[in-house]
Design an enzyme around this catalytic site. Structure first.
Site, mmCIF file in Angstrom:
data_model
loop_
_atom_site.group_PDB
_atom_site.id
_atom_site.type_symbol
_atom_site.label_atom_id
_atom_site.label_comp_id
_atom_site.label_asym_id
_atom_site.label_seq_id
_atom_site.Cartn_x
_atom_site.Cartn_y
_atom_site.Cartn_z
ATOM 1 N N ASN A 16 0.870 -1.178 0.000
ATOM 2 C CA ASN A 16 0.000 0.000 0.000
ATOM 3 C C ASN A 16 0.902 1.222 0.000
ATOM 4 O O ASN A 16 1.522 1.538 1.019
ATOM 5 C CB ASN A 16 -0.902 -0.006 1.244
ATOM 6 N N LYS B 153 0.016 4.267 -0.284
ATOM 7 C CA LYS B 153 -0.658 5.441 0.310
ATOM 8 C C LYS B 153 -0.475 6.673 -0.587
ATOM 9 O O LYS B 153 -0.481 6.545 -1.807
ATOM 10 C CB LYS B 153 -0.116 5.692 1.721
ATOM 11 N N HIS C 297 -9.726 0.993 4.230
ATOM 12 C CA HIS C 297 -8.436 1.135 4.938
ATOM 13 C C HIS C 297 -8.650 2.018 6.165
ATOM 14 O O HIS C 297 -9.438 2.962 6.137
ATOM 15 C CB HIS C 297 -7.371 1.746 4.017
ATOM 16 N N GLU D 28 -7.080 4.340 7.473
ATOM 17 C CA GLU D 28 -6.898 5.793 7.319
ATOM 18 C C GLU D 28 -8.150 6.433 6.717
ATOM 19 O O GLU D 28 -8.467 7.590 7.005
ATOM 20 C CB GLU D 28 -5.627 6.062 6.479
ATOM 21 N N GLU E 4 -5.969 -5.342 10.082
ATOM 22 C CA GLU E 4 -4.939 -4.356 10.378
ATOM 23 C C GLU E 4 -5.307 -3.607 11.660
ATOM 24 O O GLU E 4 -6.138 -2.685 11.628
ATOM 25 C CB GLU E 4 -4.832 -3.339 9.240
ATOM 26 N N GLY F 24 1.729 1.991 10.646
ATOM 27 C CA GLY F 24 2.641 3.122 10.519
ATOM 28 C C GLY F 24 3.246 3.565 11.837
ATOM 29 O O GLY F 24 3.834 4.645 11.931
ATOM 30 N N SER G 105 2.912 -2.469 10.339
ATOM 31 C CA SER G 105 4.355 -2.414 10.608
ATOM 32 C C SER G 105 5.092 -3.711 10.253
ATOM 33 O O SER G 105 6.014 -4.119 10.952
ATOM 34 C CB SER G 105 4.606 -2.021 12.067
HETATM 35 C C1 PEP Z 1 -1.021 -0.077 5.691
HETATM 36 O O1 PEP Z 1 -0.929 1.021 5.187
HETATM 37 O O2 PEP Z 1 -1.967 -0.809 5.392
HETATM 38 C C2 PEP Z 1 0.027 -0.519 6.630
HETATM 39 C C3 PEP Z 1 -0.091 -1.703 7.180
HETATM 40 O O3 PEP Z 1 1.057 0.350 6.880
HETATM 41 P P1 PEP Z 1 2.439 0.033 7.665
HETATM 42 O O4 PEP Z 1 2.983 -1.247 7.076
HETATM 43 O O5 PEP Z 1 3.312 1.209 7.359
HETATM 44 O O6 PEP Z 1 2.111 -0.107 9.104
#
Ligand code: PEP
Length: 250
Positions: free
Chosen positions: A8, A10, A96, A98, A169, A175, A214
């Site tokens: 992803n 972003k 997602h 976010e 997630e 993040g 992460s």
């Molecule tokens: C994501 O954006 O779905 C994500 C898991 O980000 P990160 O790996 O940076 O935590």
């Protein structure tokens, strides 16, 4: 079940940067393509066509990070499934964290997006997960159940089998550098599989459930070895081809 490793990106990367990363990734993988692994890049809308073009001769698939649940119309700033398909992408993210938490998307709206995108011929990665506050208030199961029910309840088994993947997630792990513990991941993925079983019956066993939060080259293989983990959704560590290729090979 094959393992799906998804990036992803972003709101990062111009068209040229996306193409370069996609090309670098293909060249890092092409001589020794990892067995039983599928690779998917969720690129920003503006770089979707460029990314799809860069991976066109490879097994890498491309997806958009959001979609609007209508074919066309007066929805300023939104992007339809047909427009995404027209860019050469075949997947879309729905829900997602976010978008749920920064942009205020409700479980019901995410559900409409997932259903319409599937109907329109896109595959959908439905993202679900709890905030730290919800986890601490013992609401993990109710949050996952609500998010899954709102999105999956109206879907046919055929549509799910054809194009639905779930990404668990935990919001507090995205993040932040904080990875959920193996016990947390096992518990949540088993919960997701059970909830899907209640909604969809035996189809549930065939749907991929990815972990995201992460993930890095150092922790990817331990997470992939856990029960009910059928892939990874990777944000920060997918931005560079070298680090993402290590995760794909983990
Ligand atoms: C994501 O954006 O779905 C994500 C898991 O980000 P990160 O790996 O940076 O935590």
């Amino acid at each position: 079940m094959r393992t799906l490793i998804a990036a992803n990106w972003k709101m990062f990367k111009t068209r040229a940067e996306a193409q370069q990363t996609a090309r670098d990734l293909v060249s890092l993988l092409q001589n020794d393509w990892p067995q039983e692994r599928d690779v998917l890049l969720f690129a920003p809308f503006t770089a979707l066509a460029a990314t799809a073009e860069a991976v066109a001769d490879s097994p890498v698939a491309v997806g958009a990070q959001d979609v609007y649940p209508a074919a066309e119309g007066a929805f300023t700033g939104e992007v339809s499934p047909g427009m995404i398909l027209d860019c050469g992408a075949s997947w879309v993210l729905a829900g997602h964290s976010e978008r749920r938490h920064i942009l205020g998307e409700s479980p019901a709206f995410v559900g409409r997006k997932a259903a319409f995108a599937l109907e329109s011929g896109l595959s959908v990665m439905l993202c679900i997960g709890e905030t730290l506050e919800e986890r601490e208030a013992d609401k993990l199961e109710i949050v996952l159940r609500t998010q899954l029910e709102q999105a999956v309840r109206g879907l046919s088994a055929e549509a799910c089998l054809k194009g639905l993947a779930i990404a668990y997630e935990p919001v507090w792990a995205i993040g932040t550098g904080k990875v959920a513990s193996e016990a947390d991941i096992l518990e949540a993925h088993a919960m997701v599989r059970n909830i899907l079983g209640v909604i969809l019956g035996s189809t549930a066993g065939s749907l991929p459930i990815l972990y995201g939060g992460s993930v890095k080259p150092e922790n990817a293989s331990a997470i992939l070895a856990l029960d009910n983990v059928n892939g990874l959704l990777v944000g920060g560590a997918s931005l560079r081809a070298e680090s993402f290729s290590k995760i794909i090979r983990a």
